[in-house]
Design a protein around this motif. Structure first.
Motif, PDB file in Angstrom:
ATOM      1  N   ALA A 142      68.735  37.821  78.293  1.00 19.96           N
ATOM      2  CA  ALA A 142      68.029  38.862  77.632  1.00 19.96           C
ATOM      3  C   ALA A 142      66.512  38.865  78.100  1.00 19.96           C
ATOM      4  N   THR A 143      65.983  39.991  78.175  1.00 17.81           N
ATOM      5  CA  THR A 143      64.615  40.339  78.524  1.00 17.81           C
ATOM      6  C   THR A 143      63.952  40.927  77.039  1.00 17.81           C
ATOM      7  N   ALA A 144      62.831  40.558  76.922  1.00 14.22           N
ATOM      8  CA  ALA A 144      62.066  41.293  75.586  1.00 14.22           C
ATOM      9  C   ALA A 144      61.385  42.476  76.151  1.00 14.22           C
ATOM     10  N   PHE A 145      61.441  43.389  75.259  1.00 15.37           N
ATOM     11  CA  PHE A 145      60.818  44.731  75.450  1.00 15.37           C
ATOM     12  C   PHE A 145      59.164  44.472  75.059  1.00 15.37           C
ATOM     13  N   GLY A 146      58.969  43.573  74.288  1.00 11.73           N
ATOM     14  CA  GLY A 146      57.518  43.670  73.863  1.00 11.73           C
ATOM     15  C   GLY A 146      57.111  44.540  72.825  1.00 11.73           C
ATOM     16  N   LEU A 147      58.204  45.017  72.121  1.00  7.49           N
ATOM     17  CA  LEU A 147      57.863  45.888  71.179  1.00  7.49           C
ATOM     18  C   LEU A 147      58.829  45.844  69.757  1.00  7.49           C
ATOM     19  N   SER A 148      58.456  45.861  68.648  1.00 10.95           N
ATOM     20  CA  SER A 148      59.221  45.534  67.672  1.00 10.95           C
ATOM     21  C   SER A 148      59.734  46.607  66.849  1.00 10.95           C
ATOM     22  N   ASP A 149      60.746  46.706  66.168  1.00  9.14           N
ATOM     23  CA  ASP A 149      61.060  47.563  65.162  1.00  9.14           C
ATOM     24  C   ASP A 149      60.398  47.408  64.076  1.00  9.14           C
ATOM     25  N   PRO A 150      59.932  48.688  63.355  1.00 11.35           N
ATOM     26  CA  PRO A 150      59.315  48.913  62.203  1.00 11.35           C
ATOM     27  C   PRO A 150      59.731  48.114  60.924  1.00 11.35           C
ATOM     28  N   ILE A 151      61.140  47.901  60.730  1.00 10.69           N
ATOM     29  CA  ILE A 151      61.767  47.661  59.476  1.00 10.69           C
ATOM     30  C   ILE A 151      62.021  46.214  59.419  1.00 10.69           C
ATOM     31  N   PHE A 152      62.725  45.411  60.400  1.00 13.71           N
ATOM     32  CA  PHE A 152      62.882  43.974  60.542  1.00 13.71           C
ATOM     33  C   PHE A 152      61.885  43.369  61.430  1.00 13.71           C
ATOM     34  N   ASN A 153      61.093  43.797  62.134  1.00 10.87           N
ATOM     35  CA  ASN A 153      60.160  43.500  63.077  1.00 10.87           C
ATOM     36  C   ASN A 153      60.769  42.489  64.034  1.00 10.87           C
ATOM     37  N   GLN A 154      61.919  42.810  64.563  1.00 14.49           N
ATOM     38  CA  GLN A 154      62.640  42.160  65.837  1.00 14.49           C
ATOM     39  C   GLN A 154      62.369  42.729  66.985  1.00 14.49           C
ATOM     40  N   ASP A 155      61.944  42.205  67.944  1.00 14.19           N
ATOM     41  CA  ASP A 155      61.923  42.863  69.570  1.00 14.19           C
ATOM     42  C   ASP A 155      63.145  43.775  69.774  1.00 14.19           C
ATOM     43  N   ILE A 156      62.749  44.874  70.318  1.00 13.15           N
ATOM     44  CA  ILE A 156      63.870  45.778  70.925  1.00 13.15           C
ATOM     45  C   ILE A 156      65.064  45.085  71.377  1.00 13.15           C
ATOM     46  N   GLY A 157      64.683  44.122  72.321  1.00 17.27           N
ATOM     47  CA  GLY A 157      65.539  43.338  73.229  1.00 17.27           C
ATOM     48  C   GLY A 157      66.591  42.756  72.109  1.00 17.27           C
ATOM     49  N   TYR A 158      66.236  42.245  71.351  1.00 19.90           N
ATOM     50  CA  TYR A 158      66.994  41.671  70.158  1.00 19.90           C
ATOM     51  C   TYR A 158      68.539  42.629  70.107  1.00 19.90           C
ATOM     52  N   TYR A 159      67.917  44.020  69.894  1.00 18.04           N
ATOM     53  CA  TYR A 159      69.002  45.024  69.337  1.00 18.04           C
ATOM     54  C   TYR A 159      70.016  45.162  70.691  1.00 18.04           C
ATOM     55  N   VAL A 160      69.005  45.385  71.691  1.00 22.21           N
ATOM     56  CA  VAL A 160      69.634  45.934  73.220  1.00 22.21           C
ATOM     57  C   VAL A 160      70.645  44.885  73.679  1.00 22.21           C
ATOM     58  N   PHE A 161      70.080  43.426  73.544  1.00 24.77           N
ATOM     59  CA  PHE A 161      70.960  42.419  74.436  1.00 24.77           C
ATOM     60  C   PHE A 161      71.562  41.387  73.382  1.00 24.77           C
ATOM     61  N   LYS A 162      71.074  41.246  72.194  1.00 25.99           N
ATOM     62  CA  LYS A 162      71.740  40.195  71.411  1.00 25.99           C
ATOM     63  C   LYS A 162      72.364  40.544  70.213  1.00 25.99           C
ATOM     64  N   LEU A 163      72.232  41.766  69.568  1.00 26.77           N
ATOM     65  CA  LEU A 163      73.074  42.152  68.535  1.00 26.77           C
ATOM     66  C   LEU A 163      74.403  42.599  68.924  1.00 26.77           C
ATOM     67  N   PRO A 164      74.590  43.272  70.089  1.00 23.48           N
ATOM     68  CA  PRO A 164      75.928  43.546  70.536  1.00 23.48           C
ATOM     69  C   PRO A 164      76.824  42.260  70.578  1.00 23.48           C
TER      70      PRO A 164
END
Length: 915
Positions: A142-164
């Motif tokens: 996984a690679t970090a996007f360097g940008l967080s979502d506004p609700i849970f404050n997780q890096d976008i990379g968490y949703y793209v690479f880890k949540l699946p």
């Protein structure tokens, strides 16, 4: 004896079938290994294969162990059940009786049966996850996007690479538990029903403890599922925008948190109940969870939506609308779009046109759809050749920046005469296509046909571009394998009469035939025994397979990438033919971003793929270094992707902004250019993509490439353009341009018109053409004279600070499939004219002779009455001037051609005067 022989025969046949199946699977796998290695991409093969096999083995083994261990817990109970059964015949007498099954179902056989059942179920589960290896690899790399979502404050990379990955594990665990529960439930059911009846199923302490243990696991897993579902609210589509709205955050999120705690509580109650043995308590707790799911997951959000949100929706939803706008723009790269004003109502002069020859000379008069038919009639040469797709590109030709159309001449073996479709011809002789056809976008002959720069076989070029390596072994039609470097000569091209030219493949990217073992493997994999018998094959012969580039790259080499719908052929400076193809990285897990086509909601054109049409060599170049997804793939496949700086310079000049990506961005920008939340909520300034006419049908306007000078540019450049119209209106509100030339490649610009002034949209121009009595009468007349009128692409061309509308008109005879370019419609300001050439149309619309450098003149073989004397005089003057210019330059052939055309026009003038 006969019964034993019958079983032996069945077993033997089954074994042979399984052996052949496994042998073919191994043969295909071995050929893939050789093929990947021949291209230098053995690392891709190993990574995908080991990841796929490793994941399937791990999941299958885990499922096997989990199910088997659960079944083992039932072993003692089953053995007891079959060894002694009690039957109550009266209130005082009990009969004990030994089950006959116990003689056969020994403890060892029961264990073997459990092993077999567990193995089959484990294999079934492992098969269901085929292709999911990429989820695991993206999680690991996984690679970090360097940008967080506004609700849970997780890096976008968490949703793209880890949540699946977490969802993948959750689904597996759930399936493990459900299948194990079903398996042991079936065992207990069979054992208990014969012993005490179905109503006594849960009276067994062992069964109740066992099911309780699985129930505890299930509800703990369900609690984790509720945790993951909180994150999935970021992809909610129930509100006014995509992504979570007020109700999602203030009701559904609260519901998931509560359900998570209730699920854990249920698991604890079930665990405690193992000691208390109050089954009703378990039922009550599960009932509470179901009731809470209905109330908290359905009723409560509906009340919040109706009572709090609906009465004041804009105020409640504003922050969430802002989130959707921001993250959708980021996901599609729309945050980098530069917006600029474009004046309306400016009128061009003849001098403006003369000063813009670089633009005017590259206005595309040829529509690829009718041109495909014309290419087929003029340049396929033989029935087995096919110029399937017309591509648009630009070249520096004789020191001029020219836009051209071209197509590769591929060989379609299916079009060979039936008697010629022998094994030798299909596999060894007819192995490749030959050359390309190329024409400038704005020139035509006097018959209304394209004026070719490169044509015929072997390719004859009238420009400073030569085709040095014309053979096309790899393309869009090459669906079958061939064998090269054999004793049989390969057909190159027809010379004339019954003579043909022959050649031998000199590439090194095929798979060598080798000895008898390899030939046997090839024969098995391709199901072709003739490979073993062919005497023309040598050890040095090469098999070329996966030759269709749409199978070679997307399906085999890079199934993890998405690809543009249009690969295009390029003639490099060395005379080689190369396919260039845009590849995309995509994801459907970008928070708050609205999906396109109900699919992905993130896209980047991160890779440019180059495939050599002769050798089949494939190179991947990274064109967007900032994309975290391609960075992850670079970690997964080290050494596969090259920096764009390593692309040869002559190929860099042909990089272009891809149409599919541009289309997606334009569709999104039509809505998401509105950044004000109130305006977005009310859809006050929603734009639409325009429509145009093709034949007589209205259809969506396609983005189009053109060479133009942007309002703030200094030189003509290659851009992709698409206009916008306001919602429910047909006037033009703006136009978008994507730049393709260095150093501005990838820049997106939107030029907006003043909202207070009318700028004609494409369909308004189409309507003005239909309303012009002279033009409409002529088109109607042609349609009634055994011909079909084809209206080509309507192009909106920016010139200086104004717009020029150009639409070509083609005629196609009923008995012919060769459309001819016969008229050009030009609209500017309040004028619409239709003339035989673009030059003449510009001359007429600006009221003064305009020299654009366009030399070819389209006239009808027999001029009809609509050609006025003035039109013919203009043509004659143009041809006379062309003849004089060519005479001064010593171009005697060109001089003769111009004089010949001048004679035709003078004859037409004479006929017109007589009438």
């Amino acid at each position: 004896m006969r019964k034993g022989l019958k079983w032996l025969t069945i077993v033997t046949i089954t074994a042979i079938i399984l052996f052949l199946f496994m042998a073919k699977w191994f043969a295909n796998l071995y050929l893939d290994w050789l093929w990947f290695g021949s291209l230098g991409y053995a690392s891709i093969f190993k990574t995908i294969l080991l990841s796929e096999i490793g994941l399937r083995v791990l999941v299958g083994l885990s499922a096997f162990l989990f199910i088997f261990i659960n079944l083992l817990f039932t072993r003692k109970y089953v053995l007891q059940a079959i060894s002694s059964r009690q039957y109550f015949e009266s209130e005082d007498v009990i009969n004990l009786y030994q089950s006959p099954v116990s003689k056969y179902l020994t403890p060892r056989l029961l264990t073997v049966t459990y092993l077999a059942i567990s193995a089959v179920l484990g294999l079934f589960i492992s098969t269901a996850i085929t292709g999911d290896w990429v989820i695991i690899q993206k999680f690991i790399n996984a690679t970090a996007f360097g940008l967080s979502d506004p609700i849970f404050n997780q890096d976008i990379g968490y949703y793209v690479f880890k949540l699946p990955f977490y969802q993948f594990i959750y689904r597996l665990v759930t399936w493990f538990i459900i299948i194990a529960a079903f398996s042991i439930g079936l065992v207990y059911f069979i054992s208990e029903t014969g012993r005490n009846g179905l109503g006594k199923l849960f009276n067994s302490i062992g069964a109740r403890v066992h099911f309780s243990f699985l129930a505890v696991l299930f509800f703990l897993a369900r609690a984790w599922g509720f945790r993951l579902e909180q994150y999935m609210l970021l992809y909610s589509n129930t509100g006014v925008v995509f992504g979570p709205g007020y109700t999602d955050i203030h009701a559904r999120l609260v519901a998931f948190k509560a359900l998570l705690l209730i699920s854990i509580a249920v698991a604890i109650i079930i665990l405690i109940n193992l000691f208390m043995r109050k089954f009703r308590l378990v039922l009550y707790s599960i009932g509470i969870l179901l009731l809470a799911s209905i109330i908290l997951g359905g009723v409560y959000p509906a009340l919040i939506q109706s009572l709090l949100v609906k009465p004041n929706e804009l105020n409640r939803e504003s922050p969430y609308i802002a989130n959707s706008i921001k993250y959708t723009r980021l996901a599609y790269g729309l945050d980098k779009v530069a917006t600029k004003p474009f004046p309306a109502g400016n009128v061009l002069s003849g001098q403006d046109i003369e000063n813009s020859q670089g633009i005017i000379n590259n206005i595309r008069l040829w529509d690829w759809r009718p041109l495909t038919q014309t290419y087929g009639q003029l340049q396929e040469i033989r029935p087995y050749y096919d110029l399937k797709n017309i591509d648009i590109d630009r070249y520096k030709i004789d020191n001029q920046y020219r836009q051209v159309m071209l197509a590769a001449r591929e060989l379609d073996q299916k079009q060979l005469p039936e008697q010629a479709q022998t094994w030798i011809n299909m596999r060894l002789k007819y192995t490749h296509g030959y050359g390309i056809a190329m024409n400038p976008v704005n020139e035509m002959t006097s018959e209304g046909l394209p004026n070719f720069f490169i044509q015929n076989i072997p390719p004859a070029s009238s420009i400073n571009k030569k085709v040095a390596r014309p053979e096309v072994y790899f393309g869009e039609l090459t669906d079958s394998y061939v064998i090269v470097n054999t004793k049989t000569k390969e057909f190159d091209y027809p010379i004339g009469g019954n003579e043909n030219a022959y050649s031998t493949y000199r590439g090194s990217y095929g798979v060598k035939t080798g000895g008898l073992f390899r030939r046997a493997i090839f024969a098995l994999a391709f199901a072709d025994y003739k490979i073993l018998l062919a005497t023309d094959l040598q050890n040095s012969s090469q098999f070329l397979y996966y030759r269709n580039i749409k199978e070679r790259v997307p399906r085999k080499l890079a199934p993890f990438l998405s690809f543009d719908s249009d690969p295009y052929i390029v003639l490099d400076d060395a005379g080689n033919l190369q396919w260039m193809w845009d590849a995309y990285t995509t994801s459907d897990m970008y928070p708050y971003s609205e999906p396109f086509n109900n699919n992905a909601n993130y896209i980047r054109n991160s890779v440019k793929v180059v495939i050599n049409a002769y050798t089949g060599q494939v190179d991947f170049y990274v064109s967007d270094k900032t994309d975290p997804v391609i960075k992850t793939y670079e970690k997964i496949f080290p050494g596969v992707f090259k920096p764009i700086e390593q692309m040869p310079g002559d190929l860099k000049k042909h990089i272009r902004y891809p149409v599919d990506l541009f289309n997606i961005q334009a569709q999104k920008y039509a809505v998401y250019h509105m950044t004000d939340t109130e305006m977005f909520y009310n859809q006050e300034d929603k734009w639409n993509l325009p429509t145009e006419k093709f034949f007589d049908q209205e259809e969506n306007m396609e983005p189009y490439y053109t060479i133009t000078r942007l309002p703030d540019g200094t030189n003509p450049e290659y851009v992709l353009i698409l206009p916008f119209t306001p919602k429910n209106k047909t006037n033009m509100i703006a136009w978008m341009a994507a730049r393709s030339d260095a150093p501005n490649y990838g820049d997106l610009l939107v030029y907006e018109f003043p909202k207070q002034q009318l700028v004609y949209g494409p369909m308004q121009i189409e309507a003005r053409i239909d309303q012009d009595t002279t033009i409409s009468q002529q088109l109607t007349l042609w349609n009634q004279r055994g011909s079909s009128v084809i209206r080509g692409n309507l192009l909106v061309i920016p010139v200086k600070n104004s717009l020029l509308y150009v639409e070509p008109i083609y005629l196609q005879a009923e008995q012919s499939k060769m459309p001819e370019l016969r008229r050009v419609v030009v609209a500017h300001g309040d004028k619409v004219v239709m003339e035989p050439t673009l030059d003449m149309a510009l001359n007429k619309i600006f009221g003064t002779p305009v020299k654009t450098g366009q030399e070819s003149v389209a006239t009808e073989p027999r001029t009809d009455q609509t050609n006025t004397i003035q039109e013919l005089i203009n043509q004659a003057n143009d041809l006379y001037n062309q003849a004089q210019d060519r005479l001064k330059n010593g171009d005697w052939a060109g001089y003769g051609e111009a004089i010949s055309k001048l004679k035709e026009v003078l004859g037409a003038m004479s006929e017109s005067v007589k009438q």
